[in-house]
Design a protein around this motif. Structure first.
Motif, PDB file in Angstrom:
ATOM      1  N   LEU A 101       6.649 -40.039 -28.261  1.00 34.19           N
ATOM      2  CA  LEU A 101       6.766 -39.128 -27.312  1.00 34.19           C
ATOM      3  C   LEU A 101       6.777 -39.238 -26.062  1.00 34.19           C
ATOM      4  N   LYS A 102       6.271 -40.480 -25.608  1.00 35.01           N
ATOM      5  CA  LYS A 102       6.252 -40.789 -24.179  1.00 35.01           C
ATOM      6  C   LYS A 102       7.838 -41.507 -23.874  1.00 35.01           C
ATOM      7  N   LYS A 103       8.338 -41.927 -24.695  1.00 40.55           N
ATOM      8  CA  LYS A 103       9.839 -42.404 -24.538  1.00 40.55           C
ATOM      9  C   LYS A 103      10.693 -41.399 -24.600  1.00 40.55           C
ATOM     10  N   TYR A 104      10.566 -40.377 -25.764  1.00 38.54           N
ATOM     11  CA  TYR A 104      11.566 -39.266 -26.167  1.00 38.54           C
ATOM     12  C   TYR A 104      10.925 -38.308 -26.499  1.00 38.54           C
ATOM     13  N   PRO A 105      10.788 -37.122 -25.577  1.00 36.56           N
ATOM     14  CA  PRO A 105       9.952 -35.834 -25.889  1.00 36.56           C
ATOM     15  C   PRO A 105      10.408 -34.820 -26.839  1.00 36.56           C
ATOM     16  N   PHE A 106      10.399 -35.377 -28.175  1.00 37.88           N
ATOM     17  CA  PHE A 106      10.942 -34.622 -29.201  1.00 37.88           C
ATOM     18  C   PHE A 106      10.174 -34.990 -30.486  1.00 37.88           C
ATOM     19  N   GLU A 107       9.819 -33.684 -31.023  1.00 39.69           N
ATOM     20  CA  GLU A 107       8.986 -34.116 -32.512  1.00 39.69           C
ATOM     21  C   GLU A 107      10.056 -34.318 -33.718  1.00 39.69           C
ATOM     22  N   PHE A 108      10.078 -35.126 -34.572  1.00 39.10           N
ATOM     23  CA  PHE A 108      11.202 -35.475 -35.243  1.00 39.10           C
ATOM     24  C   PHE A 108      10.905 -36.217 -36.551  1.00 39.10           C
TER      25      PHE A 108
END
Length: 283
Positions: A101-108
């Motif tokens: 989430l620090k690098k890519y702010p999406f939950e997946f």
């Protein structure tokens, strides 16, 4: 940890780290996946997620906040969980966490599903949006097919006769410069000079498969009907070639930086899932 699946014709081995295929052997024990000698390239078949290729300045923005992502994203360098296994199939899962989430702010959740059928290995990608906003992403494959003979003994046979126009890379970004592969019908002889400017990037192709010929005989076929784009790459004097089905590719030099505006990006709605697959067939 490694996981092995098999049937009467093939045996495939996958690392839990990166959910990366690192071996595909027939029942004569012949290996079809590059062994990963770091003198050339230390990987075998990484998954590219949540981007494919390189971002301009390795940076993107969401809601005016900057984030950093390395070339091809982070999934290839993370530990996946083996969540299901049968004799001839295995399912691996990577879920977003504080680090991602620090690098890519999406939950997946990203799943890789490997299944052997006769002389074919099917590799399916499932991307699930577990957050409360739309999710932009790219995904791609990077399997390196081992070429045990002289490189010039091999050729590509595209499924269809078509103009094989590809975009050139400049500083790892997609340029507007294009070239067209010289073909005899739909066949392209292999030589290292093809790759002197890095990968060949086909934004679109009519062909849904590419067959590698060894001494004019079918050797391996990669089918990629689900994927709009294709990269082809090797290193100088390396005994492998990568056939890379992609959704998305590197940034263009004039890219805005907003990930939702990136050329080739996919967008996944809340609670929705994305499915695609390609296959490697031993001929």
């Amino acid at each position: 940890m490694n996981t092995t699946i098999s049937n009467s014709k093939l045996k495939a081995s996958i690392k839990n780290f990166g959910a990366e295929l690192f071996s595909l052997k027939d029942n004569q024990n012949k290996e079809y996946i590059w062994g990963g000698n770091p003198d050339f390239w230390g990987k075998h078949s990484p998954v590219l997620f949540p981007i494919v290729g390189t971002l301009k300045n390795n940076t993107f923005t969401i809601d005016n906040t900057e984030y950093q992502l390395p070339r091809h994203g982070f999934a290839r360098d993370m530990e996946f969980q083996l969540i299901e296994k049968t004799g001839n199939s295995a399912v691996f899962s990577l879920e977003s966490n504080a680090e991602t989430l620090k690098k890519y702010p999406f939950e997946f959740e990203l799943q890789l599903i490997y299944t052997l059928e006769d002389t074919t290995l099917n590799i399916e990608y499932v991307v699930i949006n577990k957050g409360d906003t739309k999710m932009p992403f790219s995904i791609g494959a990077h399997p390196a097919i081992a070429l045990p003979e002289n490189f010039e003994n091999y050729a590509f046979k595209f499924e269809k006769e078509e103009p094989l126009k590809y975009n050139l890379l400049e500083n790892d970004l997609i340029s507007n410069k294009t070239e067209t592969l010289k073909t005899t019908g739909n066949i392209v002889p292999l030589h290292y000079k093809l790759f002197e400017n890095d990968a060949l990037v086909f934004k679109t192709l009519e062909s849904n498969s590419l067959t590698i010929l060894e001494n004019s005989k079918p050797y391996v076929q990669v089918e990629f009907e689900d994927f709009p784009s294709l990269g082809i790459w090797t290193k100088n004097m390396a005994p492998f070639v990568c056939i890379e089905p992609w959704f998305g590719y590197s940034d263009t030099a004039d890219n805005s930086g907003n990930l939702f505006e990136k050329e080739g990006i996919l967008t996944l709605e809340i609670d929705q899932s994305f499915h695609s697959k390609f296959s490697i067939k031993i001929l």
